[in-house]
Design a protein around this motif. Structure first.
Motif, short mmCIF file in Angstrom:
data_model
loop_
_atom_site.label_atom_id
_atom_site.label_comp_id
_atom_site.label_asym_id
_atom_site.label_seq_id
_atom_site.Cartn_x
_atom_site.Cartn_y
_atom_site.Cartn_z
N GLU B 144 -6.42 1.90 -7.67
CA GLU B 144 -5.57 0.94 -7.07
C GLU B 144 -4.03 1.07 -7.21
O GLU B 144 -3.55 1.79 -7.99
CB GLU B 144 -5.79 -0.33 -7.53
CG GLU B 144 -7.26 -1.00 -7.47
CD GLU B 144 -7.43 -2.32 -8.41
OE1 GLU B 144 -6.44 -2.66 -8.87
OE2 GLU B 144 -8.59 -2.81 -8.03
N PRO B 145 -3.19 0.67 -6.11
CA PRO B 145 -1.83 1.38 -6.09
C PRO B 145 -1.03 0.56 -7.18
O PRO B 145 -1.89 -0.54 -7.50
CB PRO B 145 -1.43 0.79 -4.71
CG PRO B 145 -2.32 -0.27 -4.21
CD PRO B 145 -3.62 0.39 -4.79
N PRO B 146 -0.22 1.05 -7.71
CA PRO B 146 0.67 0.26 -8.90
C PRO B 146 1.14 -0.96 -8.31
O PRO B 146 1.56 -1.22 -7.31
CB PRO B 146 1.70 1.38 -9.37
CG PRO B 146 2.00 2.04 -8.00
CD PRO B 146 0.60 2.21 -7.38
N SER B 147 0.88 -2.07 -9.31
CA SER B 147 1.17 -3.38 -9.09
C SER B 147 1.61 -4.14 -10.30
O SER B 147 1.20 -3.48 -11.30
CB SER B 147 0.16 -4.22 -7.91
OG SER B 147 -0.77 -4.57 -9.00
N VAL B 148 1.98 -5.50 -10.43
CA VAL B 148 2.51 -6.02 -11.48
C VAL B 148 0.97 -6.22 -12.56
O VAL B 148 1.29 -6.52 -13.43
CB VAL B 148 3.02 -7.24 -11.41
CG1 VAL B 148 4.54 -7.16 -11.07
CG2 VAL B 148 2.38 -8.19 -10.19
#
Lengths: 169, 297
Positions: B144-148
């Protein structure tokens, strides 16, 4: 400083003025200096008014100011206000100047001696190279007398806001 | 379009509340009010509260736009000390047209990582990942792409520095700011040059501002870099680069009475490649706006 006993007799008349009433088209009557005050020093300087009372803010004063000086001996001298030379006199023992000045509370009216060679044939001061600050300008002069133009504001003192209003991000 | 509805509601409410006042104050002098807006009396606490609707677009993956309904404006100026919306400072040199001051303030970069105004004020970042987390039980990184949701928490920082302010003409303000992190968080620096010009008109007082802000690599990398501290696959790792971020803003104030005004603000900022190239970032610009009614206490 040649005149150590110079006394500045500033006939400081408090003139209550407001922003609208300050435009004076009619010059103030020339004060009869000798009748008003007795000068016993080698050089006397009278400035009227020296203090203004303002009810506007930020405090700015714009007044017709009368300047008079008298010396025991003839002088080559100039009058300057906030780095601007207002008038010069060649071999005179007294002089007067009347004009409109705008001040913010820390400007200095200064009477200083000049060499005869510093004056043009018309009696004007030969402009020196521009100084970078008022202090440098004043320190370059042979000051005879000076007086600070003051303001008494009826409003609380104000200053400019540095941050932007509503700037929370 | 909930945003549009909320904004229109705020304006409608503001108008209903304030029109009767306006009729009584028909002789409001815009120029005088504008002067009031640009200066403050010494040793007086100035508090204004605006109610309405405002929003800042989200730039960090996983956050929603930051909505706010109340906007405070608090300042206190002494002869030299000042507090202004979170900035605390001391003026070293004061002239008629210029001022040089030392200051410290909260770094606002943190606000991009929260989508609630209380989260911003109380330092509660969106992210629940407080430190390095092991790969998922399946043995590999979740792709998963980086997110908060899967990065380490970015802390708020406090910056301190020096600022010079110059006022060449009425309503014109030029500012230069140099600043450094003093909380040892991002360990970087930022510098800003800004020019603002006020324009009083019959339709209210406008203030236009242009800014150029430089942010150092350390600052950008701390907030927008992706590395082993984050719980993402290594192919998302990103090293932040220094940026110069231009921003334009306009502020509008329409005085209704001594205490009441309608206020509006808009700001558009370009993030710069060093930030926008981060896999954490979904946009290359950010916008902020607010419209409401302010009341001076």
């Amino acid at each position: 400083m040649r005149y150590s006993l110079i006394t500045i007799l500033a006939a400081a008349t408090l003139i209550a003025s407001n922003a609208l009433a300050k435009q004076q088209d009619v010059p103030l009557p020339h004060p009869q200096v000798d009748e008003l005050l007795e000068c016993t020093e080698p050089l006397c300087l009278w400035v009227q008014p020296q203090i203004c009372v303002t009810d506007n803010a930020p405090a700015v004063c714009k007044e017709t100011v009368s300047v008079n000086w008298r010396s025991e001996e003839p002088l080559n001298t100039c009058l300057a206000f906030d780095e601007q030379v207002l008038a010069c006199w060649r071999r005179e023992s007294s002089g007067s100047w009347l004009g409109e000045l705008t001040w913010f509370g820390d400007e200095i009216l200064v009477l200083f001696t000049v060499d005869e060679s510093d004056l043009t044939a018309e009696g004007e001061w030969r402009e020196r190279p521009r100084r970078t600050s008022r202090q440098q300008f004043l320190s370059s002069l042979d000051v005879l007398a000076s007086t600070e133009m003051q303001i008494q504001s009826l409003f609380p003192k104000a200053r400019r806001r540095l941050g932007s209003p509503w700037s929370v991000f | 379009m909930p945003t549009v509805y909320r904004t229109l509601s705020a304006v409608a409410l503001a108008t209903c509340l304030c029109l009767p006042v306006k009729a009584d104050e028909a002789d409001t002098s815009f120029v005088e009010d504008f002067n009031e807006q640009l200066k403050v009396f010494i040793n007086e606490l100035n508090i204004r509260v605006a109610m309405g609707y405002g929003e800042r677009s989200s730039i960090v993956r996983g956050t929603d736009p930051l909505s706010f309904y109340v906007l405070p404006d608090v300042s206190y100026y002494g002869e030299r000390f000042f507090f202004d919306n979170g900035m605390v400072g001391y003026s070293l040199k004061q002239g008629r047209r210029h001022e040089v001051s030392l200051f410290t303030k909260l770094n606002t970069e943190f606000s991009f990582f929260t989508d609630s105004i209380t989260g911003y004020w109380f330092g509660d970042a969106y992210s629940g990942v407080s430190s390095f987390r092991n790969p998922s039980p399946s043995g590999g990184w979740e792709d998963e792409p980086p997110s908060v949701d899967n990065i380490a928490k970015r802390s708020w920082a406090i910056d301190a520095g020096i600022r010079g302010d110059y006022y060449p003409a009425d309503y014109t303000h030029i500012g230069v700011i140099l600043s450094q992190d003093i909380r040892n968080k991002h360990r970087g620096q930022w510098a800003s040059v800004m020019v603002s010009q006020g324009v009083p008109t019959a339709l209210g007082n406008f203030n236009f501002k242009g800014e150029l802000t430089y942010k150092s690599q350390d600052l950008v990398d701390y907030y927008y870099g992706v590395s082993s501290r984050d719980n993402v696959a290594p192919n998302y790792y990103y090293r932040g680069r220094s940026v110069v971020q231009p921003a334009l803003s306009v502020h509008w104030q329409y005085p209704l009475s001594d205490r009441l005004s309608i206020v509006g603000s808009g700001r558009y900022m370009w993030l710069g490649d060093g930030v926008a190239d981060s896999p954490l970032i979904t946009k290359d610009t950010t916008t902020t706006f607010f419209l409401g009614v302010s009341y001076a206490l």
